[in-house]
Scaffold this active site. Structure first.
Site, PDB file in Angstrom:
ATOM      1  N   GLU A  97       0.825  -1.213   0.000  1.00 56.62           N
ATOM      2  CA  GLU A  97       0.000   0.000   0.000  1.00 56.62           C
ATOM      3  C   GLU A  97       0.859   1.263   0.000  1.00 56.62           C
ATOM      4  O   GLU A  97       0.575   2.230  -0.717  1.00 56.62           O
ATOM      5  CB  GLU A  97      -0.934  -0.006   1.217  1.00 56.62           C
ATOM      6  CG  GLU A  97      -1.974  -1.096   1.190  1.00 56.62           C
ATOM      7  CD  GLU A  97      -2.780  -1.109  -0.105  1.00 56.62           C
ATOM      8  OE1 GLU A  97      -3.227  -0.030  -0.537  1.00 56.62           O
ATOM      9  OE2 GLU A  97      -2.936  -2.183  -0.690  1.00 56.62           O
TER      10      GLU A  97
ATOM     11  N   GLU B  92      -0.282  -2.589  -9.977  1.00 54.07           N
ATOM     12  CA  GLU B  92      -0.283  -3.630  -8.952  1.00 54.07           C
ATOM     13  C   GLU B  92       1.043  -4.381  -8.922  1.00 54.07           C
ATOM     14  O   GLU B  92       1.614  -4.635  -7.853  1.00 54.07           O
ATOM     15  CB  GLU B  92      -1.433  -4.609  -9.201  1.00 54.07           C
ATOM     16  CG  GLU B  92      -2.782  -4.093  -8.760  1.00 54.07           C
ATOM     17  CD  GLU B  92      -2.798  -3.739  -7.296  1.00 54.07           C
ATOM     18  OE1 GLU B  92      -2.466  -4.597  -6.460  1.00 54.07           O
ATOM     19  OE2 GLU B  92      -3.122  -2.586  -6.981  1.00 54.07           O
TER      20      GLU B  92
END
Length: 275
Positions: free
Chosen positions: A134, A191
């Site tokens: 994150e 990602e």
């Protein structure tokens, strides 16, 4: 109006660009600095609402655990990406046992949901992989990138509205951009970038990279396929993700062969007692 608006939108689309930490060319209509400013406003509003609804956790042991692990990751982030040393690093612990999710906004403002721990029974290393991932989204300017995708959509809506003489469509562009910025998932490219950078951060902080593989095994089993974790809805996973993470782990481990722990950078942890 039409003559001015459409060329201006086109000019923005053609000239906006940036480069990620991995050297990837990024499409940017929103600067990373602007994304940080906007994220701060949104974050403070979100945390305030959560506090009013009594949705911030009061679990002191969990808050301490979150602070320690995330603090080590932040230490590494600040060392490897000096511009983040001035960020207002903080993490809100949200009391929601049904939600398996975590996020980090531009500028280092984070949140974790208690469902992550209750449903996945995370090890410290697995949690470090989540937060490293994150944090990497913020370090790689993925928030600004996602907002830019939303803005590009908005510019298209505004242009269509101007061409068709429909003011309501044109005026609604900003609202569409704001909504899409919150709802758009990260691209698969982003990602994979966050997987790579996040694992490096976690390893440098002293956590086992193999935990990234076990984490995704757990993530895939939550809900039995009926109600997939919210984390998966905003973090699209290619079928070979676990294999890719396993391959990354062997290389990443060399960054910190002894597994020595980084120091804990003090960060603000937002809980029910802290408000």
């Amino acid at each position: 109006m039409k003559r001015l608006l459409i060329p201006a939108a086109a000019a923005c689309l053609l000239t906006a660009c940036a480069t990620s930490p991995t050297g990837r060319s990024q499409f940017m209509l929103i600067s990373p600095e602007s994304a940080i400013v906007e994220s701060r406003t949104a974050y403070l509003s979100t945390v305030s609402d959560l506090d009013k609804q009594n949705k911030l956790s009061s679990d002191k042991a969990l808050a301490k655990r979150v602070a320690e692990i995330t603090g080590r990751l932040v230490t590494v982030a600040m060392q490897e990406y000096p511009r983040s040393a001035d960020w207002e690093w903080s993490v809100a612990v949200i009391d929601d046992p049904k939600t398996v999710n975590a996020w980090c906004m531009a500028g280092g403002r984070m949140a974790v949901y208690t469902g992550l721990f209750e449903q996945l029974k995370l090890t410290d290393a697995e949690f470090a992989q989540i937060m490293g991932h994150e944090i990497s989204h913020a370090l790689a300017n993925h928030t600004a990138e996602r907002m830019s995708r939303a803005m590009a959509t908005t510019l298209g809506v505004v242009a269509v509205g101007a061409m068709s003489d429909r003011p309501a469509v044109a005026m609604g562009g900003a609202a569409v951009a704001a909504k899409l910025a919150l709802e758009l998932p990260n691209s698969r490219t982003a990602e994979l970038e966050a997987d790579h950078l996040g694992m490096e951060i976690a390893v440098r902080a002293g956590y086992d990279p193999d935990a990234a593989v076990t984490l995704w095994e757990k993530m895939g089993s939550v809900g039995g396929g009926e109600r997939p974790p919210e984390f998966l809805s905003t973090h699209p996973a290619p079928g070979n993700r676990q294999a890719a993470l396993a391959a990354m782990a062997n290389e990443a481990r060399q960054l910190n062969p002894s597994g020595s722990k980084a120091r804990v950078q003090p960060i603000q942890v937002l809980t029910a007692d802290a408000q």
